[in-house]
Design a protein around this motif. Structure first.
Motif, mmCIF file in Angstrom:
data_model
loop_
_atom_site.group_PDB
_atom_site.id
_atom_site.type_symbol
_atom_site.label_atom_id
_atom_site.label_comp_id
_atom_site.label_asym_id
_atom_site.label_seq_id
_atom_site.Cartn_x
_atom_site.Cartn_y
_atom_site.Cartn_z
ATOM 1 N N UNK A 1 0.862 -1.326 -0.090
ATOM 2 C CA UNK A 1 0.101 0.068 -0.071
ATOM 3 C C UNK A 1 1.015 1.069 0.004
ATOM 4 N N UNK A 2 0.561 2.198 -0.703
ATOM 5 C CA UNK A 2 1.237 3.319 -0.968
ATOM 6 C C UNK A 2 0.314 4.672 -0.611
ATOM 7 N N UNK A 3 0.641 5.141 0.480
ATOM 8 C CA UNK A 3 -0.250 6.321 0.980
ATOM 9 C C UNK A 3 0.597 7.607 1.600
ATOM 10 N N UNK A 4 -0.189 8.560 1.606
ATOM 11 C CA UNK A 4 0.412 9.782 2.242
ATOM 12 C C UNK A 4 -0.542 10.694 3.101
ATOM 13 N N UNK A 5 -0.115 11.456 3.873
ATOM 14 C CA UNK A 5 -0.993 12.405 4.884
ATOM 15 C C UNK A 5 -1.283 13.744 4.018
ATOM 16 N N UNK B 1 -0.251 1.864 11.110
ATOM 17 C CA UNK B 1 -0.930 0.526 11.614
ATOM 18 C C UNK B 1 -2.478 0.521 11.189
ATOM 19 N N UNK B 2 -2.957 1.651 11.157
ATOM 20 C CA UNK B 2 -4.567 1.701 10.865
ATOM 21 C C UNK B 2 -4.735 1.286 9.402
ATOM 22 N N UNK B 3 -4.181 1.987 8.356
ATOM 23 C CA UNK B 3 -4.245 1.777 7.324
ATOM 24 C C UNK B 3 -3.437 0.231 6.709
ATOM 25 N N UNK B 4 -2.662 -0.084 7.381
ATOM 26 C CA UNK B 4 -2.158 -1.552 7.018
ATOM 27 C C UNK B 4 -3.356 -2.743 7.363
ATOM 28 N N UNK B 5 -3.914 -2.502 8.670
ATOM 29 C CA UNK B 5 -4.827 -3.470 9.223
ATOM 30 C C UNK B 5 -6.118 -3.188 8.142
ATOM 31 N N UNK C 1 -12.495 0.879 -1.225
ATOM 32 C CA UNK C 1 -12.813 0.660 0.221
ATOM 33 C C UNK C 1 -12.072 1.170 1.055
ATOM 34 N N UNK C 2 -10.756 1.083 1.019
ATOM 35 C CA UNK C 2 -9.698 1.571 2.109
ATOM 36 C C UNK C 2 -9.991 3.212 2.123
ATOM 37 N N UNK C 3 -9.924 3.734 0.941
ATOM 38 C CA UNK C 3 -9.901 5.272 0.686
ATOM 39 C C UNK C 3 -10.917 5.982 1.306
ATOM 40 N N UNK C 4 -12.223 5.210 1.131
ATOM 41 C CA UNK C 4 -13.362 5.717 1.661
ATOM 42 C C UNK C 4 -13.334 5.974 3.087
ATOM 43 N N UNK D 1 -4.547 9.957 2.244
ATOM 44 C CA UNK D 1 -4.710 9.632 0.947
ATOM 45 C C UNK D 1 -4.132 8.286 0.449
ATOM 46 N N UNK D 2 -4.801 7.206 -0.250
ATOM 47 C CA UNK D 2 -4.366 6.026 -0.880
ATOM 48 C C UNK D 2 -3.868 6.582 -2.197
#
Length: 320
Positions: free
Chosen positions: A93-97, A112-116, A148-151, A159-160
């Motif tokens: 997963x690639x994401x940023x704040x 950790x939350x994004x990974x799970x 699903x995760x981005x929502x 943001x994913x």
């Protein structure tokens, strides 16, 4: 009094040093990829941009937030597809704040939350599709997981950027079955291609036979051309059997040949001999070399040419 002043001076110097250290501790520097979330007496006050910033020690505090794209690896896990086939899969997963205040205030550990959350979404998406779809539509599955995760993570200020499925491992039995299926499919395609080639070749041969049949000499010319092609090696010997129609072929190519027929003219009838002693029979003439008699004269036994009406020796009618 003389002993008090040195103590006061020392104390004032110590306080000054502590005050200087306290002021210096309130000076913060933020890098270009960082943002600072400032809290005043525990309450969110502002978000500081990169550069040199000052906060009041004890009264204010600052939390640094990295704005660069982060990479979180989803560990390998066993997932059951819709058609009850177990798979081992992992993803990245690639994401940023995008909102530092929300990433600090609304969630404790957003990495950790994004990974799970991505791991759970991966199980849900793959569990609702069949194996063939998983193997052929990785990009579409990754896009569903991202939606699903981005929502959910958009409310966390995260943001994913992308989700990539790295590996899908099948059971050994399934690998063997798929290999047999692929081999059977390749054989089927090979048979179809070979049959189509045979059909095309037969149609071309049929058209070629029709074209050769329209011209009597075309087939023989083709035969001669083939003989010329295979006679390139002088060490080879070719036995050529000519067809029975070679004479008609030659006449067709060269033209009709007019051969003068041999016509035997009947001589004038000789006068009847006077009665007397019978003459001795003369010896039969030997036929000329290369001459093949058709039949013998019934009167004198001489060889008669085919088609003659009278005997060239005795002059009698051969039909009588």
């Amino acid at each position: 009094m003389e002993t008090v002043w040195p103590c006061l001076i020392g104390l004032a110097g110590l306080v000054g040093v502590l005050a200087l250290l306290l002021v210096l501790s309130g000076i913060k520097m933020l890098y270009q990829y960082e943002r600072g979330v400032v809290f005043t007496l525990g309450k969110y006050t502002s978000t500081r941009d990169p550069g040199l910033t000052i906060v009041i020690p004890i009264y204010q505090s600052i939390r640094r937030v990295d704005m660069r794209i982060k990479t979180a690896e989803i560990p390998r896990q066993e997932v059951m597809t819709k058609d009850n086939i177990p798979l081992l899969t992992n993803a990245v997963v690639y994401f940023k704040v995008i909102r530092p205040a929300d990433a600090i205030i609304k969630i404790e550990d957003y990495v950790f939350a994004v990974r799970q959350y991505t791991q759970a979404a991966l199980r849900d998406v793959i569990g609702n599709v069949e194996l063939d779809f998983v193997l052929t539509e990785r990009e579409q599955i990754a896009e569903r997981i991202k939606e699903i995760v981005d929502s959910e993570t958009s409310g966390w200020g995260v943001d994913l950027e992308a989700i990539k499925i790295q590996e899908i491992e099948l059971p050994a039995e399934m690998k063997r079955a798929m290999a047999k299926q692929a081999e059977a499919e390749r054989e089927r395609r090979a048979v179809i291609i070979a049959s189509e080639g045979e059909l095309s070749a037969s149609l071309n041969l049929m058209n070629a036979a029709d074209n050769l049949g329209r011209h009597p000499g075309a087939l023989h010319l083709r035969t001669l051309q083939t003989i010329r092609d295979i006679a390139a090696d002088p060490s080879e010997k070719i036995v050529m059997v000519l067809p029975g129609s070679i004479e008609s072929l030659a006449r067709t190519i060269v033209g009709p040949r007019v051969d003068a027929p041999i016509i035997a003219h009947a001589p004038s009838p000789a006068p009847s001999p006077e009665p007397g002693p019978e003459p001795e029979p003369e010896p039969e003439d030997e036929p000329a070399a290369g001459f093949e008699p058709a039949h013998l004269c019934p009167h004198c036994g001489a060889a008669v040419r085919a088609g003659a009406a009278f005997c060239p020796r005795c002059g009698n009618d051969l039909a009588s």
